[in-house]
Design a protein around this motif. Structure first.
Motif, PDB file in Angstrom:
ATOM      1  N   ILE A  22       0.838  -1.205   0.000  1.00  0.00           N
ATOM      2  CA  ILE A  22       0.000   0.000   0.000  1.00  0.00           C
ATOM      3  C   ILE A  22       0.868   1.247   0.000  1.00  0.00           C
ATOM      4  O   ILE A  22       0.521   2.257  -0.615  1.00  0.00           O
ATOM      5  CB  ILE A  22      -0.978  -0.014   1.192  1.00  0.00           C
ATOM      6  N   PRO A  27      -3.080   4.676  -3.164  1.00  0.00           N
ATOM      7  CA  PRO A  27      -4.527   4.562  -3.303  1.00  0.00           C
ATOM      8  C   PRO A  27      -5.201   5.865  -3.745  1.00  0.00           C
ATOM      9  O   PRO A  27      -6.384   5.859  -4.084  1.00  0.00           O
ATOM     10  CB  PRO A  27      -5.008   4.137  -1.917  1.00  0.00           C
ATOM     11  N   HIS A  32      -6.057   1.478  -9.034  1.00  0.00           N
ATOM     12  CA  HIS A  32      -5.236   0.488  -8.348  1.00  0.00           C
ATOM     13  C   HIS A  32      -6.032  -0.370  -7.377  1.00  0.00           C
ATOM     14  O   HIS A  32      -5.687  -1.523  -7.138  1.00  0.00           O
ATOM     15  CB  HIS A  32      -4.090   1.161  -7.592  1.00  0.00           C
ATOM     16  N   TYR A  33      -7.051   0.183  -6.776  1.00  0.00           N
ATOM     17  CA  TYR A  33      -7.849  -0.512  -5.775  1.00  0.00           C
ATOM     18  C   TYR A  33      -9.323  -0.359  -6.143  1.00  0.00           C
ATOM     19  O   TYR A  33      -9.714   0.643  -6.736  1.00  0.00           O
ATOM     20  CB  TYR A  33      -7.613   0.086  -4.379  1.00  0.00           C
ATOM     21  N   LEU A  52      -7.227   2.935   3.384  1.00  0.00           N
ATOM     22  CA  LEU A  52      -6.036   2.652   2.575  1.00  0.00           C
ATOM     23  C   LEU A  52      -5.184   3.903   2.416  1.00  0.00           C
ATOM     24  O   LEU A  52      -3.951   3.831   2.470  1.00  0.00           O
ATOM     25  CB  LEU A  52      -6.430   2.123   1.202  1.00  0.00           C
ATOM     26  N   HIS A  56      -1.299   4.361   3.526  1.00  0.00           N
ATOM     27  CA  HIS A  56      -0.305   4.915   2.609  1.00  0.00           C
ATOM     28  C   HIS A  56       0.416   6.098   3.257  1.00  0.00           C
ATOM     29  O   HIS A  56       1.647   6.202   3.193  1.00  0.00           O
ATOM     30  CB  HIS A  56      -0.975   5.342   1.301  1.00  0.00           C
TER      31      HIS A  56
END
Length: 132
Positions: A22, A27, A32-33, A52, A56
Motif C-alpha cells: 500500500i 490509493p 489500483h484498488y 487505505l 499509505h
C-alpha cells in the motif's frame, strides 16, 4: 517457543507486506484498488473509507494526512499494534502465560457504537472534517 511465536510473527509479516504494498501503490491514484461499494452506490462514506489512504500516509511517515484520511482507522491501527505487542510478549514468556481475557459483549457493543457514531458524523454536513 518457536511454535508460540509463529502466529504473531506470521501476522506481523503479512501486515508488513500489505503495508509495503500500500505504501508503494498509491490509493489516491484511481485504478489500483476497487472503489468502496457503499460510497459508489449511495454517496455515503463507510467507516473504512480512507483507510487505505491512511495506511499509505503512515507508510510515508505522514501522521497528519493519515488522521485526515480516516482518524478512526488510525486509532484502530494503533490499538491493534498494542494488542499485537501484548500477544508477542505473552508468546515470548518461557512459562505458559495466564489465558488472555477475551473482550466482553459490552466491549463489542461499545466498539460498535463508536464506529456507528463515527460513520453517522462523517456523513453529516458538520462532520465534513471526518471525510477523506
Amino acid at each position: 517457543m518457536a511454535h508460540r511465536l509463529a502466529a504473531p510473527l506470521g501476522v506481523a509479516a503479512a501486515l508488513a507486506a500489505a503495508a509495503v504494498y500500500i505504501g508503494a501503490v498509491d490509493p489516491n491514484e484511481p485504478g489500483h484498488y476497487p472503489a468502496c461499494p457503499l460510497l459508489r452506490h449511495t454517496g455515503l462514506y463507510c467507516p473504512g473509507c480512507g483507510g487505505l489512504r491512511g495506511v499509505h500516509a503512515l507508510a510515508h511517515g505522514d501522521l497528519a494526512t493519515a488522521l485526515g484520511a480516516n482518524a478512526l482507522a488510525v486509532v484502530g491501527y494503533t490499538a491493534f499494534a498494542v494488542f499485537w505487542a501484548v500477544w508477542l510478549a505473552r508468546a515470548l514468556r518461557p512459562a505458559p502465560a495466564a489465558p488472555a481475557r477475551a473482550p466482553r459483549p459490552g466491549h463489542w457493543w461499545a466498539l460498535g457504537g463508536v464506529v456507528l457514531v463515527f460513520t453517522v458524523l462523517r456523513n453529516l454536513p458538520f462532520g465534513s472534517a471526518l471525510i477523506p
